[in-house]
Motif scaffolding. Structure first.
Motif, short mmCIF file in Angstrom:
data_model
loop_
_atom_site.label_atom_id
_atom_site.label_comp_id
_atom_site.label_asym_id
_atom_site.label_seq_id
_atom_site.Cartn_x
_atom_site.Cartn_y
_atom_site.Cartn_z
N ALA A 110 16.69 15.98 -5.96
CA ALA A 110 17.09 15.45 -4.65
C ALA A 110 18.57 15.69 -4.41
N ASN A 111 18.90 15.93 -3.16
CA ASN A 111 20.28 15.99 -2.72
C ASN A 111 20.69 14.56 -2.36
N ASP A 113 22.83 13.39 -0.45
CA ASP A 113 23.08 13.21 0.98
C ASP A 113 21.79 13.00 1.77
N ASP A 114 20.65 13.39 1.20
CA ASP A 114 19.37 13.24 1.88
C ASP A 114 18.64 11.95 1.52
N GLN A 116 17.75 7.97 1.29
CA GLN A 116 17.87 6.81 2.17
C GLN A 116 17.30 5.60 1.46
N GLN A 119 13.39 4.71 0.94
CA GLN A 119 12.62 5.94 0.78
C GLN A 119 11.63 5.80 -0.38
N THR A 140 7.19 14.02 -1.04
CA THR A 140 7.27 15.04 0.00
C THR A 140 5.99 14.99 0.83
N THR A 142 9.17 13.36 3.23
CA THR A 142 9.91 12.11 3.13
C THR A 142 9.17 11.00 3.87
#
Length: 190
Positions: A110-111, A113-114, A116, A119, A140, A142
């Protein structure tokens, strides 16, 4: 869920005890397992000899889905440990079957920045010697879920847990510009 290939041994690995061995080895078959109270069906983590909810001593183990909700995370940019070079994501996830159960783990694939809060993430196991570390990755595509609510702290009123309800602080008295003690002119001569 899935098992990741054997990786270089992370250090330190958890110590296996009679009470925790099921948890650290449950990934061998790709299934996350959490201690369960047979008296009230609550999930308990870390494993304990007595249920914190009903005080039963009748404890067992339950296989869970491996889905969890991301409830907190941070990215460590500075410190590496063997088998885990920086940067990496340290997270707290709430187990879907009982959100009171929180696991401290790493988020992989995972990045940052992506990510939340809220999630959905799924377990993936990393084998290190005879230990299977439960790591998590975003599902996947999200998907978001309701963020878990923290348990009330026994004996602490809700007013004490909410910073907005704290009474205003009093202004402290002014600090003297010199250290306590006699004035410089008040010292006896030598």
């Amino acid at each position: 869920m899935k098992e990741s290939p054997m990786s270089p041994t992370r250090a330190p690995l958890p110590q296996l005890t009679d009470e925790t061995e099921f948890f650290w080895k449950s990934g061998a078959d790709g299934t996350l397992r959490i201690q369960e109270c047979r008296g009230c069906a609550s999930l308990i983590h870390p494993p304990q000899p007595v249920c914190r909810y009903c005080r039963s001593h009748d404890m067992g183990v339950r296989a869970v889905s491996g889905l969890a909700v991301l409830s907190a995370f941070t990215v460590n940019h500075r410190f590496s440990i063997p088998g885990l070079p920086a940067p990496y994501i340290v997270a707290q996830v709430a187990v879907r079957e009982d959100p009171r159960v929180r696991l401290t783990t790493n988020i992989i694939d995972a990045n940052p920045d992506d990510l939340q809060l809220g999630q959905l993430v799924e377990v993936v196991f990393e084998q290190n010697d005879d230990v299977y570390l439960p790591l998590f990755r975003p599902v996947t595509p999200t998907r978001l879920a309701e963020e878990p609510v923290d348990e009330p702290v026994f004996g602490v009123s809700s007013a004490l847990r909410s910073p907005s309800s704290y009474p205003p602080m009093k202004t402290p008295p002014p600090v003297s510009s010199h250290l306590p003690g006699p004035e410089p002119d008040a010292c006896p001569p030598d």
